[in-house]
Motif scaffolding. Structure first.
Motif, short mmCIF file in Angstrom:
data_model
loop_
_atom_site.label_atom_id
_atom_site.label_comp_id
_atom_site.label_asym_id
_atom_site.label_seq_id
_atom_site.Cartn_x
_atom_site.Cartn_y
_atom_site.Cartn_z
N GLY A 53 0.78 -1.23 0.00
CA GLY A 53 0.00 0.00 0.00
C GLY A 53 0.81 1.28 0.00
O GLY A 53 0.23 2.36 0.08
N ARG A 55 2.79 4.41 -1.37
CA ARG A 55 2.78 5.22 -2.59
C ARG A 55 3.93 6.21 -2.54
O ARG A 55 4.36 6.64 -1.48
CB ARG A 55 1.47 5.99 -2.73
CG ARG A 55 0.22 5.12 -2.75
CD ARG A 55 -1.02 5.98 -2.95
NE ARG A 55 -2.25 5.22 -2.84
CZ ARG A 55 -3.46 5.75 -2.97
NH1 ARG A 55 -3.60 7.03 -3.21
NH2 ARG A 55 -4.53 4.99 -2.86
N ILE A 113 2.27 -2.64 -4.12
CA ILE A 113 1.06 -3.34 -3.69
C ILE A 113 1.36 -4.83 -3.65
O ILE A 113 2.09 -5.36 -4.49
CB ILE A 113 -0.13 -3.04 -4.64
CG1 ILE A 113 -1.41 -3.65 -4.09
CG2 ILE A 113 0.13 -3.55 -6.03
CD1 ILE A 113 -2.65 -3.23 -4.86
N ASN A 148 -4.18 0.44 -5.45
CA ASN A 148 -4.13 0.73 -4.02
C ASN A 148 -5.40 1.43 -3.55
O ASN A 148 -5.92 1.16 -2.46
CB ASN A 148 -2.91 1.60 -3.70
CG ASN A 148 -1.63 0.79 -3.64
OD1 ASN A 148 -1.65 -0.37 -3.27
ND2 ASN A 148 -0.53 1.40 -4.03
#
Length: 349
Positions: A53, A55, A113, A148
């Motif tokens: 998850g 970013r 991810i 995500n």
């Protein structure tokens, strides 16, 4: 040597070399150059810390040193040897990750991810790679950042189902229909206990300030706008104070939806004025209870994998919601409320 560079009180020679770092030379490059001066084989390696998850994660520079038999990996920030847990080696050597002509301030960020792909599906994907653009219409075909986002979005129906069960079957009162779902989504980012503390603090301070605004005889829209601004100021103040005090968990206050918080404060304030603090505690406690139950389900690894890998399960949830919509029986809390009446009828008979 790495420990000397990271010492709290480095030596005079080390300070002189650290001055080069302040002038734009990266610490890993400096360490590799020093090792080369000592005829020690060393090189820069780059990699990523794998965390589901994440970013816009930057790539991490590490150092590999040859000890005569094999290459050893070192963290230039801590001096710790060995390959870190969940570390993906991306590149060996100091070559640039991105070459840009005619541009400035370029940067490379990664989105990560976690996916569990069956062997059969992986083989089919590789076999049909040429026609994947026409065949693959699944969520996996989307960019990682969008995946995500959908990983969280597809959990919302789970929270909705919890809210419906608690309101329709149990009869629990909440502040706002689906506000607990939004709180549960914020808990996914803040974790449960820090999230509860942050939410209760925000609402409590907001209610206290809202009591002063109620004395100004303002229109509803203007008052709600003032509450939104107050909520933003409270969130900013909490972030600054927590950072100064070293409480990093409170920095996640920004994950709470500001508009929903403002409307919750306004709704609870009106309820306080009309019904009293007891009803405010009931609705607030009910909302937090439902939000906690939703969080526990939405944060479950199995639920997360099922909703993301099998989005068609949303149709099953839709069917359950439609069935709940037809329920017209007693709620559990109503049975408790009518118990004295039934008990008195039994005594009379």
């Amino acid at each position: 040597m790495i420990n000397q560079f990271n010492a709290k009180e480095p030596s005079q020679n080390t300070n002189m070399l650290l001055g080069m770092v302040e002038e734009g030379v990266k610490l890993p490059d400096l360490l590799v150059n020093l090792l080369h001066m000592g005829n020690i084989p060393a090189r820069i390696v780059r990699g990523l810390h794998l965390e589901d998850g994440r970013r816009r994660q930057p790539i991490v520079d590490m150092i590999e040193v040859y000890d005569g038999t094999e290459w050893q990996l070192f963290d230039p920030k801590t001096g710790k040897a060995g390959n870190p847990d969940a570390f993906f080696l991306w590149q060996r050597g100091a070559k640039s990750l991105l070459d840009v002509m005619g541009g400035v301030n370029s940067d490379v960020k990664f989105s990560i991810i976690s996916q569990n792909i069956p062997t059969r599906e992986l083989a089919l994907t590789q076999a049909t790679q040429d026609g994947a653009a026409l065949i693959d219409f699944s969520i996996y075909s989307l960019p990682l950042e969008i995946q995500n986002a959908f990983k969280i979005i597809l959990l919302i129906p789970i929270g909705v189902l919890v809210v419906l069960i608690m309101r329709i079957m149990v009869g629990l009162r909440t502040s706002g229909t689906f506000m607990p779902v939004l709180i549960a989504m914020a808990f996914l980012q803040t974790q449960l206990l820090p999230g509860l503390v942050i939410f209760i603090s925000l609402v409590s301070i907001g209610l206290w300030i809202r009591s002063f605004l109620s004395q100004q005889n303002m229109l509803l829209v203007a008052r709600l706008g003032a509450v939104i601004i107050v909520v933003i100021l409270i969130m900013a103040a909490m972030s600054i104070l927590s950072w100064k005090m070293g409480i990093t968990q409170a920095l996640t206050v920004t994950f709470f939806p500001m508009i929903i918080l403002a409307w919750t404060i306004e709704r609870m304030s009106i309820l306080w004025e009309e019904e009293g603090p007891k009803d405010v505690v009931k609705e607030g406690g009910g909302s937090l209870l439902v939000a906690t139950m939703s969080y526990l389900l939405m944060s479950n690894h199995i639920v997360e994998q099922l909703t993301f890998n099998f989005p068609e399960l949303m149709l099953t949830l839709l069917g359950i919601v439609l069935l709940l919509g037809q329920y017209t029986g007693y709620r559990l809390l109503e049975l408790k409320r009518f118990y004295p009446l039934v008990h008195s009828d039994n005594k009379q008979s």
